[in-house]
Motif scaffolding. Sequence first.
Motif, mmCIF file in Angstrom:
data_model
loop_
_atom_site.group_PDB
_atom_site.id
_atom_site.type_symbol
_atom_site.label_atom_id
_atom_site.label_comp_id
_atom_site.label_asym_id
_atom_site.label_seq_id
_atom_site.Cartn_x
_atom_site.Cartn_y
_atom_site.Cartn_z
ATOM 1 N N TYR A 17 0.889 -1.180 0.000
ATOM 2 C CA TYR A 17 0.000 0.000 0.000
ATOM 3 C C TYR A 17 0.918 1.218 0.000
ATOM 4 N N ARG A 87 -4.078 11.305 16.311
ATOM 5 C CA ARG A 87 -4.169 10.092 15.491
ATOM 6 C C ARG A 87 -4.983 9.005 16.210
ATOM 7 N N SER A 122 2.810 0.789 13.469
ATOM 8 C CA SER A 122 1.541 1.419 13.817
ATOM 9 C C SER A 122 0.390 0.487 13.450
ATOM 10 N N SER A 154 -4.304 3.972 10.750
ATOM 11 C CA SER A 154 -3.156 3.665 9.895
ATOM 12 C C SER A 154 -3.648 2.647 8.866
ATOM 13 N N SER A 156 -2.326 0.308 7.053
ATOM 14 C CA SER A 156 -1.922 -1.089 7.189
ATOM 15 C C SER A 156 -2.542 -1.770 8.416
ATOM 16 N N ARG A 159 -5.268 -4.503 7.997
ATOM 17 C CA ARG A 159 -4.895 -5.894 7.727
ATOM 18 C C ARG A 159 -4.561 -6.661 9.000
HETATM 19 C C1 DP6 Z 1 5.295 0.808 3.413
HETATM 20 O O1 DP6 Z 1 0.076 4.400 6.482
HETATM 21 O O2 DP6 Z 1 0.003 2.007 7.233
HETATM 22 O O3 DP6 Z 1 4.307 -0.351 5.211
HETATM 23 O O4 DP6 Z 1 0.716 4.180 9.600
HETATM 24 O O5 DP6 Z 1 2.928 5.156 9.094
HETATM 25 O O6 DP6 Z 1 2.775 2.764 9.743
HETATM 26 P P1 DP6 Z 1 2.111 3.932 9.117
HETATM 27 O O7 DP6 Z 1 1.979 3.445 7.656
HETATM 28 P P2 DP6 Z 1 0.795 3.127 6.735
HETATM 29 O O8 DP6 Z 1 1.616 2.702 5.455
HETATM 30 C C2 DP6 Z 1 2.421 1.557 5.456
HETATM 31 C C3 DP6 Z 1 3.037 1.392 4.133
HETATM 32 C C4 DP6 Z 1 4.021 0.261 3.984
HETATM 33 C C5 DP6 Z 1 3.457 -0.773 3.014
HETATM 34 C C6 DP6 Z 1 2.321 -1.613 3.521
HETATM 35 O O9 DP6 Z 1 2.308 -1.984 4.705
HETATM 36 O O10 DP6 Z 1 1.454 -1.946 2.695
#
Ligand code: DP6
Length: 346
Positions: A17, A87, A122, A154, A156, A159
């Motif tokens: 993502y 947040r 996060s 956040s 991710s 999931r």
């Molecule tokens: C590179 O917006 O979930 O891990 O909230 O700052 O931890 P934070 O990140 P988030 O984006 C994560 C992006 C990634 C790829 C992924 O986990 O899909």
Amino acid sequence: MMKASAQTHPNIALIKYWGRNPNFPSHLNIPTNDSISMTKETIHSDKSNIELLTHTTIEFSEHYEDDEGFLKTETDLIPFNEFQMKRIKKVVDPLRRLAQTVLKFKMVSENKFPTAAGLASSASAFAALTTATSKALKLDLSQKVLSTFARLGSGSAARSIHGGFVRWHKGDSHETSYAEQICACNEFDIAAVIAVIDRGEKAVSSDVGINYAHSSAFNPVRITESQKQAKKITKAILNDDFPTVGKIAEKSCLYMHSVMMTSEPPLFYWNPGTLSVIKSIINKRKNEETEFYFTVDAGPNVHCFCRMEDLDLAHTMLRDMGIPERNLVRVRQAEQGSKVVEQHLF
Ligand code: DP6
């Protein structure tokens, strides 16, 4: 009593993502593409006592005059700063509205891994917060609905609500951008060794860096390819086709880092150690036909994927490159996603 606790594991994305859909308000974190991840837990060994787990407790009460949140470390309770509280409230406020209450809260969160281990996530934090909050407010929400609320903190985190392999559907609204399990734990044989190259905080957080994705000329290609990759990798996971899963995961990682490096400002999350590990994995695969594949998130640390029986081999390869034992973390799929627990942190 309106108090509850939850524990949650982080996840590692195989289809990444990296970008919010500009057609929707950015606070909804509706992504430009579907992503696929494995929820992961540590395999305990004598050499590492790291556990990839976040534990969170939240209580709503008329005794609290303000919302307050703390990070629990071994020795202290550190109050979250204004930015972090904002947040946290991105998740708690909509759930509080749903429960039709204006009661203030106290929350305490603890990571079962050293904060400066380069492993902070996060994803586990916001998924645990969502599960605990929903339980404390006596909202009876499905895992699917919980994933939509976790997403608000956040992306991710959506999931990490589930265990095993998980797909986050990009969707086109708050309700349709949810995560679901595509394969339960151990139906697909995979494990990983994480090479922690740098324990420090990254210079640009994902939350900020992700906003630059649209400035890269490669971004439209990454979005289109990600949708195709998500489809192909799902099929390969369900067929236990490890090389196909590994190759697609590597491509998705490289597409994401290509976008990062060509965005404005450019983002270089790798350091020389990252590249050395990637090259070793590729060389080992070429010369010895080992089934090792890599992925790298928004940071310098590398996940080396392998079959469960090859974990020792992967570990030895990384150790022989000079990576200290304490910076090698073995992980496997976590069976459970975010779960309510009885133990409270206060
Ligand atoms: C590179 O917006 O979930 O891990 O909230 O700052 O931890 P934070 O990140 P988030 O984006 C994560 C992006 C990634 C790829 C992924 O986990 O899909």
